[in-house]
Design an enzyme around this catalytic site. Structure first.
Site, short mmCIF file in Angstrom:
data_model
loop_
_atom_site.label_atom_id
_atom_site.label_comp_id
_atom_site.label_asym_id
_atom_site.label_seq_id
_atom_site.Cartn_x
_atom_site.Cartn_y
_atom_site.Cartn_z
N ARG A 252 47.30 1.25 -14.25
CA ARG A 252 46.72 2.11 -13.22
C ARG A 252 46.50 3.49 -13.81
NH1 ARG A 252 49.43 5.47 -9.83
NH2 ARG A 252 51.40 4.31 -9.74
N HIS A 256 48.32 6.17 -7.32
CA HIS A 256 48.52 5.00 -6.47
C HIS A 256 47.52 5.02 -5.31
CE1 HIS A 256 50.65 1.71 -4.52
NE2 HIS A 256 50.63 2.42 -3.41
N TYR A 265 55.55 11.79 -12.25
CA TYR A 265 56.47 10.75 -12.73
C TYR A 265 55.96 10.02 -13.98
CZ TYR A 265 53.22 7.88 -9.91
OH TYR A 265 52.10 7.31 -9.36
#
Length: 369
Positions: A252, A256, A265
């Site tokens: 990805r 998200h 993160y």
């Protein structure tokens, strides 16, 4: 399992090569060009939708950036009578199924509770509840068995969904009844903010082995490997061989959803490493090595991308607001007295406001905003 390495070179793998007769045959250039166009176009759709969300035209958007090969390779392996059950990120698969482009974004604008008619394109509307679509796919696949058909149900989900009980329960039923279903896991390495290494200490494909389900792990950024592996699994199901599990290892590259900030993160070096494995760039390199990436192909794909982007943007900004009574549409497949009673009560409630000089629809539409 890989057929195209990151430099675009073809890797020999006989067990997959045999499923690519159309790619390696006389019309192979046309097939490759079609896959390339599909991936470029759905990336453009994705980028346009992301821009629309940033401009306030959409409430939210789940980007698929980096996962184009996994979605196009699997989506183009399907027959029209197969039925797809997806999560909220498989807009590339919806494109393959022939969805109206305006219907992809309608639910993300908040103008409808569902995107499209599932039976027009044989694809259920996106499932927001993580992993729930795997249960639906197995139930549908068991129905296929009862009907004596040779179509297949296909469930798409991410690595995070494999930690949900629904996925495990669906594999129990699929294995027990040998249902014609394909579990297609796009392992994009991040379930919102948790890395896949925290969720499992074995490959996700190996989990399927515990249920007695044939499984394979493929390079999800390699459109040919995905296409071949999906065709093999579909053929097994059509021949009565039961369920299969494909883990497409991809990444990805975006957030998200557009409400997420992956820089909080995720290491920037990790993103850079995966950008070098970009699925579109990989196929471009392969086409170039074969002399197939012509100026004509580039211009055709660019024109198609511009056309699609224009349709998407215009469809969003000109989308009519829903009428007040639309909330009762598509709640049940057939009318019933319980819903009709609610509809009557709501209609009479709205009528109270008409004498104030505003239509009921206008009153409620304004209230929703």
């Amino acid at each position: 399992m890989q057929l195209l390495d990151p430099s675009g070179q073809r890797v020999a793998r006989p067990e997959l090569d045999r499923w690519l007769a159309d790619v390696d045959g006389e019309g192979g250039a046309r097939v490759l060009a079609g896959l390339y166009e599909d991936m470029v176009v759905i990336r453009r759709i994705d980028m346009e939708a992301t821009a629309l969300q940033r401009q306030g035209e959409l409430a939210l958007w789940p980007p698929l950036l980096g996962q184009e090969a996994a979605q196009i390779g699997s989506g183009r392996a399907l027959r029209q009578d197969d039925f797809v059950f997806s999560s909220y990120r498989e807009n590339g698969v919806a494109y393959c199924r022939g969805v109206n482009l305006n219907e992809i974004l309608r639910v993300w604008r908040g103008n409808a509770s569902s995107g499209w008619d599932p039976f027009e394109i044989n694809m259920a509307t996106p499932q927001i509840i993580i992993g729930a679509q795997t249960l639906h796919s197995v139930g549908y696949a068991m129905g296929i068995q009862f009907d004596g058909a040779d179509s297949v149900a296909l469930a798409y989900f991410g690595d995070g969904a494999t930690s949900e009980g629904d996925v495990s329960e669906s594999m129990v039923f699929a294995a027990s009844y040998q249902a014609p279903v394909l579990f297609f896991c796009q392992n994009n390495h991040w379930a919102i903010s948790e890395p896949v290494t925290l969720q499992t200490h074995i490959t996700l494909a190996e989990r399927a082995g515990g249920f007695g389900i044939p499984h394979v792990r493929v390079d999800g950024n390699d459109v040919l490997a995905v296409l071949a592996a999906t065709r093999e699994a579909l053929d097994r199901a059509r021949q009565g061989g039961g369920p299969s599990f494909i883990e497409a290892v991809t990444y990805r590259m975006g957030p998200h959803t557009t409400a997420d900030d992956p820089t909080r993160y995720r290491d920037a070096n990790e993103l850079e490493d995966w950008a070098a494995k970009d699925p579109i760039l990989r196929l471009e390199k392969h086409l170039e090595s074969r002399g197939l990436l012509t100026q004509e192909l580039r211009e055709r794909v660019a024109a198609k991308s511009d056309e699609v982007a224009g349709v998407v943007r215009n469809g969003v900004i000109t989308m009519p607001e829903p009428e007040a009574m639309d909330v009762f549409k598509h709640v049940y497949a057939t009318p019933n007295s319980w819903l009709s009673r609610q509809e009557d009560h709501y209609r009479r409630y709205l009528a109270q406001f008409e004498h104030h000089g505003a239509s009921a629809a206008g009153h409620v539409s304004g209230g929703q905003h």
